[in-house]
Design an enzyme around this catalytic site. Sequence first.
Site, PDB file in Angstrom:
ATOM      1  N   ALA A   1       0.804  -1.218   0.000  1.00  0.00           N
ATOM      2  CA  ALA A   1       0.000   0.000   0.000  1.00  0.00           C
ATOM      3  C   ALA A   1       0.844   1.279   0.000  1.00  0.00           C
ATOM      4  CB  ALA A   1      -0.936   0.005   1.209  1.00  0.00           C
ATOM      5  N   LYS A   2       2.160   1.182   0.077  1.00  0.00           N
ATOM      6  CA  LYS A   2       3.015   2.367   0.101  1.00  0.00           C
ATOM      7  C   LYS A   2       3.051   3.027  -1.277  1.00  0.00           C
ATOM      8  CE  LYS A   2       4.305   1.470   4.360  1.00  0.00           C
ATOM      9  NZ  LYS A   2       3.744   2.224   5.490  1.00  0.00           N
TER      10      LYS A   2
END
Length: 380
Positions: A190-191
Amino acid sequence: MQFIDLGAQRERIRDRLKAAIDRVVDDGRYILGPEVTEFENKLAAYVGTKHVVACANGTDALLLPLFAAGIGPGDAVFVPSFTFAATAEVVALAKAEPVFVDVDPETYNIDIASLEAAIAMIKKEGRLKPKAIIPVDLFGLAADYEAIMAIANREGLLVIEDAAQSMGGAIDGEMCGAFGHVGSTSFYPAKPLGCYGDGGAMFTNDDALAEKLRSFAFHGKGETQYDNVRVGINSRLDTLQAAILIEKLAILEDEMVARQAVAKRYAEGLGDIVKAARNLDGSRSAWAQYAIETPKRDGLKAHLGEKGIPSVIYYVKPLHAQVAYRDYPRTPTGLAVSEELPKRILCLPMHPYLSEADQDRIIETIRNYIGSNSAHVAAA
């Protein structure tokens, strides 16, 4: 509607990802294959550091610099309380003690006055020796490294930039990851720059430090893997993840431009009714998250959910209030901001593929709720 839409990104580069993965599988070098070095070199060029040392995850990317610096029992490491647990966790794992510092109410990053007070307290008490600061570039916005480095240079402290949320962010053109003595990041999916599993990396311009980091990450190896010159751990970025990250890095700058547009639209659409995040002068957030603040947060979150709009509270409890960390030292000036933010903060959908139509629906839904709620309160 997706809070973070990894599927849209995957569709954009599907053919390139498939080809990259197939090359690794066909080649068979699944650990420390050539793609790992290629990715390290390309990321170093993007961030602007001499060395990138890839590792297994973002937590190890924070832990390994502590090992390399010899930080351990009797040492103090200053960390913000309003962040994810890994920032303090690595200090405890190294057998040092995290000292919790408050955050700035505008940036959510480590508060300079609170940091100064914490350092002075530790020095006066004499039980621990101040050794390092781990600032966090929270939600993608770089911390105040000019002030932090001035303090670190004065006090002889190591600065480890926690850039887990800020790949692609910058201050005056200098990229996040390049600040401090060593930077650390995570490639959690999710970064802003994420792989399809776990992964991490460390950034430095120090040749000797880079060599130590590589050694500690590979069982403390010396000339070969069977020559152990120190006690290390097993922390390697696997070749498949490196191949995926090469393709994602190629579109990161384009995605950063899109994230800026999304953040600008949110700020313009919501800034008059809630406290809405904005870039500071000279800064570019990576916008890992987009945060707003409102005293009506809980009701608003429920209302958004009813309308099919996801939202997330980061973080529901500051670290100094967590069971695992409540007995560690904290700044003498208090942690009021870290304690208040969990009552007010809410993060909205943020990714480069968020359509203007979806964003306008989010803005309209928030405006309608805040407006009608305010009118009801006024009438009462």
